[in-house]
Enzyme design. Structure first.
Site, PDB file in Angstrom:
ATOM      1  N   ARG A 225     184.826  -8.935  60.255  1.00 45.55           N
ATOM      2  CA  ARG A 225     185.287 -10.296  59.969  1.00 45.55           C
ATOM      3  C   ARG A 225     184.596 -10.831  58.716  1.00 45.55           C
ATOM      4  NH1 ARG A 225     185.293 -15.425  64.154  1.00 45.55           N
ATOM      5  NH2 ARG A 225     183.044 -15.046  64.207  1.00 45.55           N
ATOM      6  N   ASP A 505     177.439 -19.708  68.168  1.00 44.26           N
ATOM      7  CA  ASP A 505     177.622 -19.475  66.745  1.00 44.26           C
ATOM      8  C   ASP A 505     178.006 -20.797  66.095  1.00 44.26           C
ATOM      9  OD1 ASP A 505     180.321 -19.877  67.263  1.00 44.26           O
ATOM     10  OD2 ASP A 505     180.909 -17.797  66.923  1.00 44.26           O
TER      11      ASP A 505
END
Length: 591
Positions: A225, A505
């Site tokens: 990613r 996150d």
């Protein structure tokens, strides 16, 4: 007499020889000193850079490529990644696509202004023909992506890479985005680790524990990613402008590993974050076509999975699949960022104020509609539908609490299988067997692509329905503690942070500060009658930082970057305008 003369001559020659040697030594010393002067200047310059790598103390110069400047500190192996050919490839990506990227970011701002003025998101009338055309499907999906029942996500530090590949998950999303603090060292060393994985050199011994790490014979499939379109990489400029973090992360991984992944029976696979429109998906498709042509790789070798984690993108799922139909494998329900995007989209609309984030759950209101629409859209076009993150981590000192947390994960994954999802995400290796047991039991086939769910119809208002619930002081204060602690860790270079038994996150910090901003803007009244005001926020912020100090210890608090984190969180929460991403101002503190 002659003997005496010869003796004197011999002495003179010896003296002369020593003199010559001294001069040569002095000259060599002066020459060496002259050579070291430029290096001293380079070290001095790099010491001014906030980003350092303890593993790579030796500064080196990046290779010279016309128009490209590398300002990040060069470590011992960085030149293996920042080769002249790789830098030229990055420069080509930047020069061809950066102008379009900037135009699309400007389009985001213009669209948000319409939302701020009261316009509601909706399906696009101009692309109705794409949605109504039942004839098109996405291209064939590679064999190693047909079974994606459990994917583990995490940053790209060396230990994490090995542990994730060995976790028993079917896939590993190697993350340069929300689970990664984008320091120069993290980004380049992450690229080194991924290159080593495909070169068969990722094995290592932990210098502290002496534990040996090596990849198992059948590791998880790797999917990378990169950062979103909005984030820059300030340490590399092309023609005087910072390159896009998305192009930097994608470009380096693809350049160094695409052919190696194919040779090993896999491929260059990516997760694409934060898309807000099909035009942004079109840009990625153009990047893929260009990159494959440049390296002589067949069109369609790249396979991407798009995270549907913004509210505008939820109304353009069909169009995003269509734009990427040659290169897409599926979509993912990025629910945490989706909640943040919902708040951001309606930041200035008093009719869309959410309750405590803990009460905004899957299976209800806009999240339930979005989850159902994603499965129906993907499966009708032959693409995978991937479920959301289970962020729980083991609670080792409380078996009862641990059992309750794992039971919650199990129930969530069972809901996803019933909804038709083909796989799911977990944040910790201990959750892999929990999620896998559910999918193995309830989904005996590799996937559920045959569950098309054509009966599902999701209307605009269903995608905008807010959850029932309350606004509590406890939830307000939790947002403060979690948001500040995450930002503080991020500033120290950590992007995946365990907080209150969850692996957090950037998405959680975004929700936390966004919700506080909205409650402050509209003076929300909490369940206990307290009105949310700037004065109340400041008082709660101070009190909650004292709580954090007690929880982690005064010494750890003092050694951290809490003053900067508190200031940034406060500025974001009290700002007159809503900041679109906290990672943009936070990046200024680490770059």
């Amino acid at each position: 007499m002659k003997a005496t003369t010869r003796s004197k001559s011999k002495k003179k020659r010896a003296v002369a020889k020593k003199a010559v040697a001294r001069k040569a030594k002095a000259k060599a010393k002066a020459k060496a000193k002259a050579k070291t002067k430029p290096r001293a200047k380079i070290r001095l310059k790099t010491q001014k850079q906030p980003i350092r790598s303890a593993k790579t103390p030796t500064a080196k110069s990046a290779p010279a490529v016309a128009g490209v400047a590398v300002t990040g500190r060069m470590g011992a192996r960085y030149a293996e990644i920042l080769t002249p050919a790789a830098l030229s490839f990055l420069a080509g990506l930047h020069r061809k696509f950066d102008a379009t990227r900037r135009q699309l970011l400007a389009a985001r701002i213009a669209r948000q202004k319409r939302f701020d003025a009261g316009v509601l998101p909706d399906f696009l009338p101009q692309t109705k023909n794409i949605r109504d055309d039942d004839s098109w499907k996405v291209a064939a999906i590679p064999p190693d992506l047909l079974n994606r029942r459990v994917e583990i996500t995490g940053p790209v530090d060396r230990k994490m890479v090995v542990n994730a590949l060995n976790s028993g998950a079917t896939d590993y999303m190697a993350d340069f985005e929300d689970a990664n603090s984008p320091t120069w060292a993290n980004n380049i060393e992450g690229q080194i680790n991924l290159k080593d994985r495909w070169a068969g050199k990722i094995d290592f011994t932990d210098p502290r524990t002496k534990k040996r790490y090596k990849i198992d014979p059948r590791p998880a499939v790797m999917i990378v990613r990169p950062r979103g379109w909005h984030l820059p990489e300030a340490h590399l400029t092309v023609d005087g402008k910072a390159i896009s973090g998305a192009l930097f992360d994608f470009g380096l991984y693809f350049f160094h590993n695409a052919k190696a992944t194919i040779a090993k029976g896999s491929g260059p696979y990516f997760y694409l974050p934060k898309l807000e429109s099909h035009r942004e998906a079109r840009l990625w498709n153009e990047v893929f076509v260009f990159a494959q042509q440049k390296l002589g790789i067949a069109k369609g070798a790249i396979k991407a999975t798009v995270l549907i984690e913004t509210l505008p993108a939820a109304f353009e799922m069909e169009e995003i699949l269509h734009e990427l139909r040659d290169h897409i494998a599926g979509m993912n329900a990025g629910r945490w960022d989706f909640i943040f995007s919902f708040i951001k989209t309606f930041a200035k609309n008093p009719n869309y104020i959410l309750p405590d984030r803990g009460q905004v759950v899957m299976g209800a209101a806009f999240l339930g509609a979005y989850a159902a629409l994603l499965v129906r859209t993907c499966h009708s076009r032959g693409a995978f539908a991937m479920g959301g993150m289970a962020a729980q981590i083991p609670i080792k000192n409380d078996p009862a609490a641990n059992a309750a947390a794992f039971a919650k994960v199990k129930a969530d994954k069972e809901r996803e299988v019933r909804d038709g999802y083909d796989g799911t995400w977990v944040a910790h290796p201990d959750l892999v067997p929990v999620a896998r047991e559910v999918f193995d039991r309830m989904m005996p086939k590799p996937n559920q692509l045959d569950r098309v769910r054509l009966h599902v119809r999701v209307l605009r208002d269903e995608l905008l329905k807010i959850h029932d619930g309350s606004k509590t002081e406890q939830g307000f204060r939790l947002n403060i503690r979690v948001g500040v602690q995450y930002i503080e860790a991020w500033l120290r270079g950590r992007g995946a942070v365990p907080i209150y038994n969850l692996m957090e996150d950037a998405a959680t910090a975004e929700i936390s500060r966004a919700q506080i901003w909205q409650w402050l803007k509209y003076g929300a009244v909490l369940e206990n009658g307290v009105k949310v005001t700037p004065a109340f926020f400041d008082r709660a912020l101070k009190q909650e930082m004292n709580v954090v100090k007690q929880e982690i210890g005064a010494g750890n608090y003092a050694k951290g970057r809490f003053p900067e984190a508190v200031k940034l969180f406060r500025d974001l929460s009290l700002g007159r305008e809503f900041a679109p991403f906290l990672t943009i101002p936070a990046y200024e503190l680490i770059k």
